[in-house]
Each structure stands twice: as structure tokens, then as C-alpha cells.
Design a protein around this motif. Structure first.
Motif, short mmCIF file in Angstrom:
data_model
loop_
_atom_site.label_atom_id
_atom_site.label_comp_id
_atom_site.label_asym_id
_atom_site.label_seq_id
_atom_site.Cartn_x
_atom_site.Cartn_y
_atom_site.Cartn_z
N ALA A 173 0.98 -1.26 -0.45
CA ALA A 173 -0.04 -0.12 0.13
C ALA A 173 0.80 1.74 -0.10
CB ALA A 173 -1.31 -0.01 1.42
N ALA A 174 1.91 1.12 0.82
CA ALA A 174 2.70 2.35 0.83
C ALA A 174 3.61 2.97 -0.82
CB ALA A 174 3.86 2.03 1.68
N SER A 175 3.65 1.25 -1.19
CA SER A 175 4.19 1.84 -2.90
C SER A 175 3.57 2.24 -3.35
CB SER A 175 5.10 0.22 -3.01
OG SER A 175 5.98 -0.01 -1.54
N VAL A 176 2.16 2.11 -3.54
CA VAL A 176 1.00 2.36 -4.35
C VAL A 176 0.86 3.88 -4.13
CG1 VAL A 176 -1.17 2.10 -5.20
CG2 VAL A 176 -0.21 0.08 -4.83
N LEU A 177 0.69 4.28 -2.84
CA LEU A 177 1.53 5.69 -2.51
C LEU A 177 2.37 6.22 -3.05
CD1 LEU A 177 -0.59 4.93 1.19
CD2 LEU A 177 -1.81 6.32 -1.39
N ALA A 178 3.22 5.74 -2.91
CA ALA A 178 4.47 6.23 -3.58
C ALA A 178 4.84 6.71 -5.04
CB ALA A 178 5.43 5.85 -2.65
N ALA A 179 4.23 6.14 -5.30
CA ALA A 179 4.61 5.44 -7.38
C ALA A 179 3.31 6.69 -8.14
CB ALA A 179 4.08 4.48 -7.93
N LEU A 180 1.93 6.45 -6.92
CA LEU A 180 0.48 7.92 -7.08
C LEU A 180 1.69 9.07 -7.24
CD1 LEU A 180 -2.37 6.21 -5.61
CD2 LEU A 180 -1.53 6.59 -8.17
N ALA A 181 2.18 8.97 -6.42
CA ALA A 181 2.92 10.77 -5.74
C ALA A 181 4.15 11.06 -6.64
CB ALA A 181 3.42 10.88 -3.98
N ALA A 182 4.87 9.79 -7.04
CA ALA A 182 5.52 10.69 -8.57
C ALA A 182 5.41 10.40 -9.27
CB ALA A 182 6.36 8.78 -8.21
N VAL A 183 4.23 10.36 -9.65
CA VAL A 183 3.43 10.89 -11.58
C VAL A 183 3.45 11.96 -11.38
CG1 VAL A 183 1.28 10.28 -13.24
CG2 VAL A 183 2.37 8.43 -11.31
N PRO A 184 2.94 13.02 -11.02
CA PRO A 184 2.30 14.33 -10.98
C PRO A 184 3.97 14.97 -10.92
CG PRO A 184 1.42 13.50 -8.76
CD PRO A 184 2.05 12.57 -9.91
N HIS A 185 4.55 14.24 -9.73
CA HIS A 185 6.23 14.87 -9.83
C HIS A 185 7.59 14.89 -11.42
CE1 HIS A 185 5.87 16.80 -6.30
NE2 HIS A 185 6.07 15.76 -5.44
N ALA A 186 7.07 13.24 -11.53
CA ALA A 186 7.30 13.04 -13.22
C ALA A 186 6.83 14.23 -14.44
CB ALA A 186 7.16 12.45 -13.93
N MET A 187 6.04 14.34 -14.91
CA MET A 187 5.23 15.41 -15.46
C MET A 187 5.75 16.83 -15.17
SD MET A 187 1.18 13.75 -14.84
CE MET A 187 0.39 15.44 -15.79
N ALA A 190 9.25 16.95 -16.43
CA ALA A 190 8.87 16.56 -17.71
C ALA A 190 8.51 17.98 -18.75
CB ALA A 190 8.29 15.35 -18.29
N GLY A 191 8.08 18.87 -17.99
CA GLY A 191 7.15 19.99 -18.52
C GLY A 191 5.65 20.11 -18.41
N ALA A 192 5.19 19.46 -17.79
CA ALA A 192 3.67 19.37 -18.00
C ALA A 192 2.99 20.43 -17.10
CB ALA A 192 2.80 18.11 -17.77
N THR A 193 2.46 21.13 -17.31
CA THR A 193 1.56 22.04 -16.03
C THR A 193 0.31 21.87 -15.93
OG1 THR A 193 0.65 23.40 -18.31
CG2 THR A 193 2.40 23.99 -17.45
N THR A 194 0.03 20.38 -16.06
CA THR A 194 -1.53 20.04 -15.50
C THR A 194 -1.50 20.19 -13.77
OG1 THR A 194 -1.85 18.75 -17.80
CG2 THR A 194 -2.94 18.15 -14.92
N GLY A 195 -2.26 20.71 -13.21
CA GLY A 195 -1.89 21.02 -11.64
C GLY A 195 -1.46 21.52 -11.24
N LEU A 196 -0.06 22.20 -12.01
CA LEU A 196 -0.06 23.60 -11.23
C LEU A 196 -0.98 24.38 -11.05
CD1 LEU A 196 3.72 23.11 -13.19
CD2 LEU A 196 3.04 22.90 -10.52
N PRO A 276 -3.67 24.70 -6.02
CA PRO A 276 -4.95 23.50 -6.92
C PRO A 276 -4.99 22.36 -6.00
CG PRO A 276 -2.82 24.47 -8.19
CD PRO A 276 -2.73 24.88 -7.25
N ALA A 277 -5.76 21.66 -6.21
CA ALA A 277 -5.96 20.16 -5.80
C ALA A 277 -5.33 19.72 -5.68
CB ALA A 277 -7.75 20.24 -5.96
N ALA A 278 -4.65 19.72 -6.97
CA ALA A 278 -3.61 18.31 -7.14
C ALA A 278 -2.53 19.05 -6.88
CB ALA A 278 -3.51 18.57 -8.75
N MET A 279 -2.05 19.68 -6.25
CA MET A 279 -0.44 19.85 -5.56
C MET A 279 -1.09 19.50 -4.28
SD MET A 279 0.95 23.90 -7.09
CE MET A 279 1.66 23.20 -6.61
#
Length: 337
Positions: A173-187, A190-196, A276-279
Motif C-alpha cells: 500500500a505504501a509503495s502504491v501511494l509513493a508511486a502515485l505521488a511520483a506521477v505528477p512530479h514526473a509530469m 517533463a514540462g507538463a503544467t497540469t495541476g500547477l 490547486p487541489a492536485a498539488m
């Protein structure tokens, strides 16, 4: 030397913060947002001074005889926080300097409001790096001598009782949460602005993208370390390797998630309006993941100690630890004199 380095490296930061609390504007340029809310800034400075003073206490604890009698949790928790807050700076700041030298990329967007004079970051972050190196080395020496018997051997030799169904579920469960948190940071890296927030979008620089990439990296370290232990993967790995990955990764993820969560909640921290809620959600998930990994790790090591005591090996380890204690303290004092 290490103890002295840890203590002395706190001086520049504490001195600057004390000067600002007293009303000085050294290092703060005209128009800085820090001047907009003096009471809030003074409260934040006081809190961070106390945090940095903890480094001095930890340096003494790790190098004095009485430090070995301190309850494990009372040492491990502040060391986990220190590891989590200092490690991203120790990796991110040198990389930022390197990128600046190679590309001559600006550290702030054109036309942005000033925050601090450039020299402040150099002085403060250099001190943080020295703190991290000195305190980290002292902790590794201390932990090896006091608890090293808990992570002997390889992942493949761990008894099944070391990671039961409950720990395995919590670790996944902790690993899944950590992986989910990594997704927006990786985006965002990479230059994405979604959620910022709008201010973050306007203020993006190479430094911002680099730091976002390091957060994703620490999340990956957390996932790798926790899953290796929870699922007993990488059977030839020394047990201390995934433990170290989980310790450093979860600390960086959880503690910086907490720091950013609090910072984003400050009045006008994100310019006009709240973050924003995403951050906010990303930072909250980081905190939950980090704390869950910390709890799982504590339970794992506790079971390792119980298993050793049950089969008789723990008593021998404790006796050996006791005999080595005097030698270890002598070695540590020798390294820190």
C-alpha cells in the motif's frame, strides 16, 4: 571532526535567521515577499531555527556515551526527518549549480519578484550539505554499532516471519501511494503544467524541473526498497540496501511533502488564491506514504529483534553489541575529535 563540522555548519543559517527575527534585512532585497507579512515570517524563522538547532542535539547524541541509552524511537524519528529534509538539498543544489554552469539557465524567471539575494542560497545550502554529510556519517556509524545485527544477511535469507501478511499489505500500500505521488512530479519535471498553480507555471525554471525530477527519484527509491523487503525480491541483495533506500526515499518524500503542504497553505503562498487541489493532494499523499513506510520499517526491525531473541541469536548479538559498545564509542570519538 564530524561532530564539530555538524555543529559549526549550523552557525550561518542560525545567525541569518536570528538577524531576520531581530529585524535585520541582510540578504533580503527590496520588494521581497518576505517583507509583506513580517509576523508570519518571524514565526517561520523561529520554527526553522529550532529545527536546525536539533542538528546540534543529534550530533551530541550520536557521539556521547549517554546517546546509546536513548530510546530508539526518540533518535530514529528526528533522524528520519533530518534525512528527509537534507537529502534533497544535498542532491538538488549541486545539480542546480552544475546545470547553471553548463547551460547558464536563469534561476528565476524574468520580471519575477525578488526573494533573497543569491549569496544567501549559496551560504545556507552549503551549510545544509555539510550538516547532511556529517550527521549522516555519524548516524551510519551509530546505527551499525547499535542495531547492525538487525539487518545482517541478504533479503533471501530473511525468515518468513520477518514480513507477515500485515506488513506485506502495508508495504505494498505504501509503495502504491509513493508511486502515485511520483506521477505528477514526473509530469512537472517533463514540462507538463497540469495541476500547477498559475504562479508555479509562470515561475518555472530549470531549477524547478530538476527538483521535481528528484522528488520522482526519491519516490522510486521508496518503492524499490519497500517492495524488495515486502515481497522478498532481489534475494541476493544485502538487507541493509533496501532498508537504506526505503529510509532515505520515504524521508525525502514524506518530510518534503509535509513542508510543501504547509507552505502551500500559507496566505497567498501560491500567488492569487490557494494551491490547486492536485498539488495539495500530491503533497498529502507523499506524507501518508512516507509515514506508512516509517511505521512498516519500525515494525519490520522490531520483529527482527523479536525473532533473534526467540531463537537465541538475539542474546548473543546483544552481548556482542555490549562488548563492542566501548570500542565503538572510542572509534566515534576518535573520528569526531
Amino acid at each position: 571532526m564530524l561532530r564539530a563540522a555538524a555543529v559549526v555548519s549550523c552557525v550561518p543559517y542560525v545567525a541569518l535567521k536570528a538577524a531576520w527575527i531581530a529585524g535585520s534585512r541582510v540578504g533580503i532585497p527590496d520588494g521581497s515577499v518576505l517583507l509583506d507579512r513580517p509576523a508570519l515570517t518571524a514565526a517561520a524563522n523561529t520554527a526553522t531555527v529550532l529545527m536546525d538547532a536539533t542538528v546540534v542535539v543529534l550530533a551530541l547524541l550520536l557521539t556521547q556515551g549517554w546517546g546509546r541509552r536513548v530510546p530508539a524511537w526518540l533518535l530514529a524519528l528526528p533522524m528520519w526527518v533530518a534525512t528527509g529534509l537534507l537529502t534533497p538539498i544535498m542532491t538538488g543544489f549541486p545539480l542546480q549549480v552544475l546545470v547553471k554552469v553548463i547551460t547558464d539557465a536563469p534561476t528565476a524567471p524574468a520580471g519575477s519578484e525578488p526573494f533573497l539575494d543569491a549569496w544567501v542560497f549559496g551560504v545556507v545550502y552549503t551549510g545544509f550539505i555539510v550538516q547532511g554529510l556529517a550527521l549522516g556519517t555519524l548516524f551510519v556509524l551509530y546505527a551499525r554499532d547499535r542495531w547492525g545485527h538487525l539487518w545482517r544477511g541478504t533479503v533471501g535469507t530473511l525468515p518468513r516471519s520477518a514480513v507477515g501478511p500485515g506488513l506485506r499489505t502495508a508495504g505494498v500500500a505504501a509503495s502504491v501511494l509513493a508511486a502515485l505521488a511520483a506521477v505528477p512530479h514526473a509530469m512537472w519535471a517533463a514540462g507538463a503544467t497540469t495541476g500547477l498553480s498559475r504562479s508555479r507555471i509562470v515561475g518555472r525554471t530549470a531549477d524547478f524541473r530538476l527538483l521535481e525530477g528528484t522528488y520522482a527519484l526519491f519516490a522510486a527509491m521508496t518503492v524499490a526498497g519497500v517492495l524488495a523487503l515486502a515481497l522478498r525480491r532481489g534475494r541476493r541483495l544485502a538487507t541493509r540496501t533496501p532498508l537504506a533506500l526505503a529510509w532515505v526515499g520515504s524521508g525525502a518524500l514524506g518530510c518534503w511533502g509535509g513542508w510543501l503542504l504547509v507552505a502551500s497553505a500559507m496566505p497567498a503562498a501560491e500567488g492569487a488564491g490557494h494551491a490547486p487541489a492536485a498539488m495539495t493532494l500530491t503533497y498529502a499523499v507523499q506524507v501518508i506514504a512516507g509515514l506508512l513506510v516509517l511505521a512498516v520499517g519500525a515494525r519490520f526491525l522490531g520483529k527482527r529483534g523479536q525473532d533473534g531473541a526467540a531463537d537465541g541469536t538475539g542474546a548473543g548479538a546483544v552481548r556482542e553489541e555490549s562488548r563492542a559498545g566501548g570500542r565503538a564509542r572510542g572509534r566515534i570519538r576518535g573520528r569526531t575529535a
